[in-house]
Scaffold this motif. Structure first.
Motif, PDB file in Angstrom:
ATOM      1  N   MET A   1      19.172  17.411 131.998  1.00 42.18           N
ATOM      2  CA  MET A   1      19.631  18.644 132.642  1.00 42.18           C
ATOM      3  C   MET A   1      20.555  18.340 133.811  1.00 42.18           C
ATOM      4  SD  MET A   1      19.133  21.254 131.158  1.00 42.18           S
ATOM      5  CE  MET A   1      19.711  22.478 132.312  1.00 42.18           C
ATOM      6  N   VAL A   7      28.353  20.801 134.332  1.00 38.04           N
ATOM      7  CA  VAL A   7      29.194  21.308 133.245  1.00 38.04           C
ATOM      8  C   VAL A   7      29.086  22.826 133.186  1.00 38.04           C
ATOM      9  CG1 VAL A   7      29.586  21.276 130.763  1.00 38.04           C
ATOM     10  CG2 VAL A   7      28.929  19.181 131.959  1.00 38.04           C
ATOM     11  N   VAL A   8      27.825  23.317 133.360  1.00 36.10           N
ATOM     12  CA  VAL A   8      27.599  24.754 133.308  1.00 36.10           C
ATOM     13  C   VAL A   8      28.371  25.443 134.430  1.00 36.10           C
ATOM     14  CG1 VAL A   8      25.877  26.556 133.548  1.00 36.10           C
ATOM     15  CG2 VAL A   8      25.363  24.496 132.239  1.00 36.10           C
ATOM     16  N   PHE A 236      45.824  14.111 119.073  1.00 37.31           N
ATOM     17  CA  PHE A 236      46.492  15.117 119.891  1.00 37.31           C
ATOM     18  C   PHE A 236      46.407  14.746 121.365  1.00 37.31           C
ATOM     19  CE2 PHE A 236      46.015  19.116 122.347  1.00 37.31           C
ATOM     20  CZ  PHE A 236      47.325  19.520 122.262  1.00 37.31           C
ATOM     21  N   PHE A 237      45.208  14.422 121.793  1.00 37.92           N
ATOM     22  CA  PHE A 237      44.980  14.034 123.185  1.00 37.92           C
ATOM     23  C   PHE A 237      45.868  12.840 123.555  1.00 37.92           C
ATOM     24  CE2 PHE A 237      42.584  11.026 125.873  1.00 37.92           C
ATOM     25  CZ  PHE A 237      42.485  11.768 127.035  1.00 37.92           C
ATOM     26  N   VAL A 240      49.675  13.735 123.670  1.00 36.06           N
ATOM     27  CA  VAL A 240      50.071  14.500 124.863  1.00 36.06           C
ATOM     28  C   VAL A 240      50.207  13.568 126.062  1.00 36.06           C
ATOM     29  CG1 VAL A 240      49.304  16.230 126.531  1.00 36.06           C
ATOM     30  CG2 VAL A 240      49.127  16.695 124.098  1.00 36.06           C
ATOM     31  N   PHE A 304      50.921  22.032 122.463  1.00 31.98           N
ATOM     32  CA  PHE A 304      49.706  22.840 122.459  1.00 31.98           C
ATOM     33  C   PHE A 304      49.812  23.969 121.436  1.00 31.98           C
ATOM     34  CE2 PHE A 304      48.392  20.544 126.133  1.00 31.98           C
ATOM     35  CZ  PHE A 304      47.012  20.663 126.120  1.00 31.98           C
ATOM     36  N   GLN A 307      49.459  22.383 117.909  1.00 33.58           N
ATOM     37  CA  GLN A 307      48.164  21.788 117.549  1.00 33.58           C
ATOM     38  C   GLN A 307      47.361  22.693 116.610  1.00 33.58           C
ATOM     39  OE1 GLN A 307      44.927  21.601 120.124  1.00 33.58           O
ATOM     40  NE2 GLN A 307      45.571  23.243 121.482  1.00 33.58           N
ATOM     41  N   TYR A 313      39.306  20.811 114.626  1.00 32.63           N
ATOM     42  CA  TYR A 313      38.128  20.611 115.453  1.00 32.63           C
ATOM     43  C   TYR A 313      36.900  20.807 114.592  1.00 32.63           C
ATOM     44  CZ  TYR A 313      41.276  20.515 119.357  1.00 32.63           C
ATOM     45  OH  TYR A 313      42.274  20.173 120.213  1.00 32.63           O
ATOM     46  N   GLN A 315      33.984  22.055 114.074  1.00 29.55           N
ATOM     47  CA  GLN A 315      32.881  22.962 114.394  1.00 29.55           C
ATOM     48  C   GLN A 315      32.930  24.204 113.544  1.00 29.55           C
ATOM     49  OE1 GLN A 315      32.085  23.913 118.461  1.00 29.55           O
ATOM     50  NE2 GLN A 315      31.337  21.856 118.884  1.00 29.55           N
TER      51      GLN A 315
ATOM     52  N   MET B   1      21.223  30.547 133.420  1.00 25.69           N
ATOM     53  CA  MET B   1      22.075  29.433 133.033  1.00 25.69           C
ATOM     54  C   MET B   1      21.328  28.485 132.115  1.00 25.69           C
ATOM     55  SD  MET B   1      24.821  29.969 134.313  1.00 25.69           S
ATOM     56  CE  MET B   1      25.721  30.826 135.539  1.00 25.69           C
ATOM     57  N   SER B   2      21.764  28.391 130.977  1.00 24.40           N
ATOM     58  CA  SER B   2      21.027  27.551 130.038  1.00 24.40           C
ATOM     59  C   SER B   2      21.999  26.726 129.222  1.00 24.40           C
ATOM     60  CB  SER B   2      20.196  28.445 129.116  1.00 24.40           C
ATOM     61  OG  SER B   2      21.103  29.208 128.357  1.00 24.40           O
ATOM     62  N   LEU B   3      21.412  25.987 128.324  1.00 26.47           N
ATOM     63  CA  LEU B   3      22.238  25.156 127.456  1.00 26.47           C
ATOM     64  C   LEU B   3      23.195  25.999 126.621  1.00 26.47           C
ATOM     65  CD1 LEU B   3      19.977  22.301 126.180  1.00 26.47           C
ATOM     66  CD2 LEU B   3      22.226  22.102 127.230  1.00 26.47           C
ATOM     67  N   SER B   6      26.386  26.426 128.269  1.00 31.28           N
ATOM     68  CA  SER B   6      27.266  25.259 128.265  1.00 31.28           C
ATOM     69  C   SER B   6      27.848  25.015 126.878  1.00 31.28           C
ATOM     70  CB  SER B   6      26.527  24.026 128.769  1.00 31.28           C
ATOM     71  OG  SER B   6      25.826  23.426 127.709  1.00 31.28           O
ATOM     72  N   ILE B   9      31.158  26.523 125.657  1.00 29.90           N
ATOM     73  CA  ILE B   9      32.433  25.816 125.697  1.00 29.90           C
ATOM     74  C   ILE B   9      32.479  24.980 124.432  1.00 29.90           C
ATOM     75  CG2 ILE B   9      33.900  24.320 127.073  1.00 29.90           C
ATOM     76  CD1 ILE B   9      31.873  24.610 129.321  1.00 29.90           C
ATOM     77  N   SER B  10      33.306  25.364 123.529  1.00 34.22           N
ATOM     78  CA  SER B  10      33.357  24.629 122.275  1.00 34.22           C
ATOM     79  C   SER B  10      34.021  23.289 122.515  1.00 34.22           C
ATOM     80  CB  SER B  10      34.171  25.433 121.269  1.00 34.22           C
ATOM     81  OG  SER B  10      35.508  25.501 121.713  1.00 34.22           O
ATOM     82  N   ARG B  11      33.871  22.415 121.568  1.00 35.59           N
ATOM     83  CA  ARG B  11      34.489  21.106 121.688  1.00 35.59           C
ATOM     84  C   ARG B  11      35.993  21.255 121.765  1.00 35.59           C
ATOM     85  NH1 ARG B  11      33.680  16.463 117.374  1.00 35.59           N
ATOM     86  NH2 ARG B  11      35.430  15.367 118.253  1.00 35.59           N
ATOM     87  N   ARG B  12      36.449  22.210 120.995  1.00 29.57           N
ATOM     88  CA  ARG B  12      37.879  22.461 120.965  1.00 29.57           C
ATOM     89  C   ARG B  12      38.387  22.854 122.346  1.00 29.57           C
ATOM     90  NH1 ARG B  12      41.445  26.048 117.142  1.00 29.57           N
ATOM     91  NH2 ARG B  12      43.066  26.480 118.637  1.00 29.57           N
ATOM     92  N   ARG B  13      37.610  23.750 122.930  1.00 35.91           N
ATOM     93  CA  ARG B  13      38.004  24.250 124.240  1.00 35.91           C
ATOM     94  C   ARG B  13      37.955  23.110 125.268  1.00 35.91           C
ATOM     95  NH1 ARG B  13      35.793  28.851 126.918  1.00 35.91           N
ATOM     96  NH2 ARG B  13      36.891  28.946 128.910  1.00 35.91           N
ATOM     97  N   LEU B  15      38.180  19.941 124.772  1.00 38.04           N
ATOM     98  CA  LEU B  15      39.284  19.004 124.557  1.00 38.04           C
ATOM     99  C   LEU B  15      40.589  19.590 125.070  1.00 38.04           C
ATOM    100  CD1 LEU B  15      38.775  17.174 121.231  1.00 38.04           C
ATOM    101  CD2 LEU B  15      40.127  16.298 123.126  1.00 38.04           C
ATOM    102  N   GLY B  16      40.733  20.882 124.789  1.00 32.85           N
ATOM    103  CA  GLY B  16      41.937  21.556 125.253  1.00 32.85           C
ATOM    104  C   GLY B  16      42.026  21.504 126.757  1.00 32.85           C
ATOM    105  N   MET B  17      40.858  21.763 127.399  1.00 29.72           N
ATOM    106  CA  MET B  17      40.824  21.752 128.854  1.00 29.72           C
ATOM    107  C   MET B  17      41.131  20.363 129.392  1.00 29.72           C
ATOM    108  SD  MET B  17      37.643  24.275 129.440  1.00 29.72           S
ATOM    109  CE  MET B  17      36.844  23.133 130.523  1.00 29.72           C
ATOM    110  N   GLY B  19      42.768  18.054 127.943  1.00 30.89           N
ATOM    111  CA  GLY B  19      44.187  17.789 127.734  1.00 30.89           C
ATOM    112  C   GLY B  19      45.032  18.487 128.779  1.00 30.89           C
TER     113      GLY B  19
END
Lengths: 315, 425
Positions: A1, A7-8, A236-237, A240, A304, A307, A313, A315, B1-3, B6, B9-13, B15-17, B19
């Motif tokens: 945690m 991150v949260v 991509f990363f 860039v 961007f 991409q 991605y 998911q 606030m929980s998992l 968090s 925020i997708s992996r895509r997002r 990574l985008g962030m 980048g």
């Protein structure tokens, strides 16, 4: 945690900044957030935002180092795009550098990452070896390359004793200098991308490649149709970042060739440096910086947008 | 606030962030910061002194001289700041831009026109400081003047002379270069000495190395009487062609390696790859100490216009941002005074600009044999006149000369580029 908590918070702030996508936003948070944000914000304002706008303002002046500036409107930009041959050469040199350096870097690092990706012997060792150039100081590398490439240097002497014919005067010839700078840059830079790709390849689930091989896909088919699409976010990363850094190429040219012979290795940042710190034209140098900024911003923006078409991605 | 939040925020997002933020960081790195290495004078008699130096020993010698200032006037204290010669000019520029230069700054005669706005003219104070122009070598004292105003007091100077490898000349059975030797003798020596990767002469791509040749062959300098850069003439073109031919046609000088190496010619000479080069007396002591052969010096060979050369040198000036200029002027009078000059000369740090102290340099460094050559060269020298955009001239010449001397570009091209890109903008 403990790890997820920041991150949260980070996610929440971003979400708020982007227009309240987060439903969990509470009014009281702002008061608590301000003291936390202030130190960072002050640093950002003083050391990033202010210089950025100051340089934009300066680019509209004839701003000598000594003496007082005079307003010239778009004079610096007009000079850049109409009468300044060196700027055109610098722009062209930078584009040639980017066009040569970025693909070579990506293909080489991807290829080597693929090569050390199977559980080959001494894999960790190779990773370290390939990464060493990326962590050694570029100035030091450039000085060593200068010694290797100079007439009667290691390469020249070796070629003379092996083939009886000397190597070209790499850094002193207008046609060889830029390729020599690209070569040194690739050697210096591919290790970082290699590490990114190597890590991404490790994350490819073996079940997918196994399934593909059961379906009859060969090694190449597996790589191009399964592994490569899964690597696309990393590619991509890497693209860039490599592209941005290659537009800003300076150190290699500065140490190896000083921008010469003639202006054959004068890049945009090199010309910016010369204009500002050798020729004392700070306004003109700022104008070059802004042209470079717009170019990088535009191309990064394009990447961007593009991409969506090619980055998958998972998911 | 929980998992769940968090993971919103997708992996895509993410990574985008990443980048985007990396892109922003890389972009931000583009904006330069300003250098604030310079200090301004504090309270009382504290002054800052910014000067280049190449080694700890050199810096120590300067600190010793700074001590002389305090000895003379205990209320004045100098703080010595230093950087390497190349960095010095960049830093001095950025300090000047921020209005925070040191109180006393080192200055080369060739660069004085460029920095004239940074320096306080000293003419009116000379009498009260007890400094007499006649005690200095006239060519360097005049060399420190810009538009007739004295910008700095010189501490050293020297004519550009030919450095030669005595051992190589003796081994080849050639007469050693001496006063009165000629261009033909120079050319013959280069031909006879060149063997494999050992060359008779190392030319380099610096304008400094060409200037004495143009003077000796045609009696023309780089700057005309009105102070404008004047390379676009037959005199310069002929000398440059002759100079380029040494590399490409006669092959008695090595190809120029790259444009960034100002000290390269001397280094090639010192490492025993070339029998001759051009340099100044400030390099002589180091050359004698480093070279594995005997180093000799000779005046420029006698060419069509005689044996001519330029004197270059350095001194100290008071910056316009100094809060106590009178104190700083007194300090530079000590820094370039008789005691300091005798010390610097004896230590081999400088060939003194004060004529009476020059013996200290010969005696302190066992260079008595060089005295005749030095005297002859000084007598045949003129001040190194430059323009306010000399850095541009120097840099452009250096870069384009590489291709011209290597046979990639023409002499006309070199002259045109230097002339057009170095205009006062």
């Amino acid at each position: 945690m403990a790890v997820t908590a920041p991150v949260v918070v980070g996610g929440d702030t971003t979400a708020t900044a982007q227009g309240g996508a987060s439903r969990g936003y509470r009014k009281g948070d702002a008061k608590a957030a301000i003291p936390f944000l202030t130190p960072g914000a002050i640093g950002f304002l003083a050391f990033t935002l202010f210089p950025v706008f100051a340089s934009l303002a300066m680019s509209f002046f004839d701003w000598p180092v000594l003496g007082s500036p005079t307003f010239t409107g778009f004079g610096n930009y007009v000079e850049l795009f109409t009468t300044d041959d060196t700027f055109r050469t610098a722009l062209l040199n930078t584009l040639v550098f980017v066009v040569l350096y970025v693909p070579i870097n990506i293909v080489l690092s991807l290829g080597l990452a693929a090569w050390i990706s199977p559980r080959i012997k001494g894999r960790r060792f190779y990773r370290v070896v390939f990464f060493i150039p990326a962590v050694t100081p570029m100035v030091g590398n450039a000085v060593v390359f200068g010694l290797l490439l100079t007439p009667n240097g290691l390469i020249d002497s070796a070629m003379k004793s092996l083939f009886g014919v000397g190597a070209p005067n790499f850094l002193g010839s207008t046609s060889w200098a830029l390729p020599a700078v690209v070569m040194m840059s690739v050697w210096q830079g591919f290790g970082y991308n290699l590490l990114v790709f190597s890590a991404a390849m490790d994350a490819v689930p073996p079940s997918l490649t196994e399934a593909a091989s059961i379906d009859g896909a060969g090694t190449f088919r597996q790589f191009f149709s399964v592994v490569l699409p899964l690597l696309s976010p990393s590619i991509f990363f890497a693209t860039v970042l490599t592209l941005i850094s290659s537009f800003q190429v300076f150190t290699q040219a500065y140490v190896l060739t000083g921008g010469g012979p003639g202006s054959s290795t004068t890049t945009l940042v090199m010309y910016l440096y010369q204009s500002g710190f050798q020729f004392f034209r700070l306004g003109f140098a700022s104008a070059i910086a802004w042209v470079l900024f717009v170019i990088i911003m535009f191309i990064t923006g394009l990447q961007f947008l593009a991409q969506k078409k090619w980055v998958h991605y998972d998911q | 606030m929980s998992l769940s939040s968090s993971s919103a925020i997708s992996r895509r997002r993410l990574l985008g962030m990443t980048g985007a933020s990396a892109a922003a960081m890389a972009l931000a790195a583009c904006g330069g910061g300003s250098d604030t290495a310079g200090g301004s004078s504090g309270g009382g008699g504290a002054l800052t002194w910014y000067m280049w130096s190449g080694s700890t020993a050199e810096a120590d010698a300067w600190k010793h001289v700074a001590g002389m200032v305090t000895e003379k006037d205990p209320t004045t204290e100098l703080t010595f700041q230093t950087s390497t010669f190349n960095d010095f000019w960049t830093k001095l520029t950025s300090q000047a831009a921020s209005g925070k230069s040191a109180d006393i700054v080192g200055m080369q005669a060739q660069r004085a026109p460029q920095f004239k706005q940074l320096l306080v003219p000293l003419d009116d104070s000379l009498a009260s400081l007890g400094v007499s122009a006649s005690e200095f070598d006239a060519s360097i004292f005049d060399g420190m003047k810009v538009d007739g105003k004295l910008m700095a007091l010189p501490y050293d100077f020297g004519p550009l002379v030919i450095f030669y490898n005595k051992t190589a000349f003796q081994a080849a059975g050639l007469p050693e270069p001496a006063i009165g030797w000629t261009q033909e003798q120079f050319e013959e020596a280069t031909r006879k000495l060149t063997k494999g990767s050992f060359y008779g002469y190392n030319s380099g791509s610096n304008i400094d190395g060409v200037l004495p040749w143009v003077l000796s062959q045609h009696g023309v300098a780089a700057v005309d009487d009105s102070g404008k850069l004047d390379l676009d003439n037959d005199a310069w073109k002929q000398t440059l062609q002759w100079y380029a031919d040494l590399v490409t046609k006669d092959k008695v000088a090595p190809p120029v390696p790259a444009a960034n190496t100002a000290a390269a010619s001397t280094n090639q000479f010192l490492s025993g790859n070339a029998a001759m080069t051009i340099d100044g007396p400030w390099s002589l002591i180091n050359a004698k100490a480093t070279a594995k052969f005997e180093v000799g010096i000779a005046p420029m060979p006698v060419c069509a216009s005689g044996s001519k050369t330029v004197t270059a040198g350095s001194g100290f000036g008071v910056s316009t941002s100094c809060k106590d200029p009178e104190r700083a002027k007194k300090a530079i009078a000590v820094l370039t005074g008789t005691d300091a000059e005798a010390y610097l000369g004896g230590q081999g740090r400088a060939f003194p600009s004060r004529t009476a102290q020059q013996d200290a340099w010969y005696q302190g460094n066992k260079l008595e044999s060089a005295k005749d050559v030095m005297d002859d060269s000084i007598a045949n020298s003129i001040p190194y006149r430059t323009t306010a955009t000399w850095t541009q001239v120097n840099d452009t010449f250096n870069r384009y000369a590489v291709s011209t001397f290597n046979g990639d570009g023409s002499v006309d091209d070199l002259v045109a580029k230097v002339q057009s890109q170095s205009g006062a903008k």
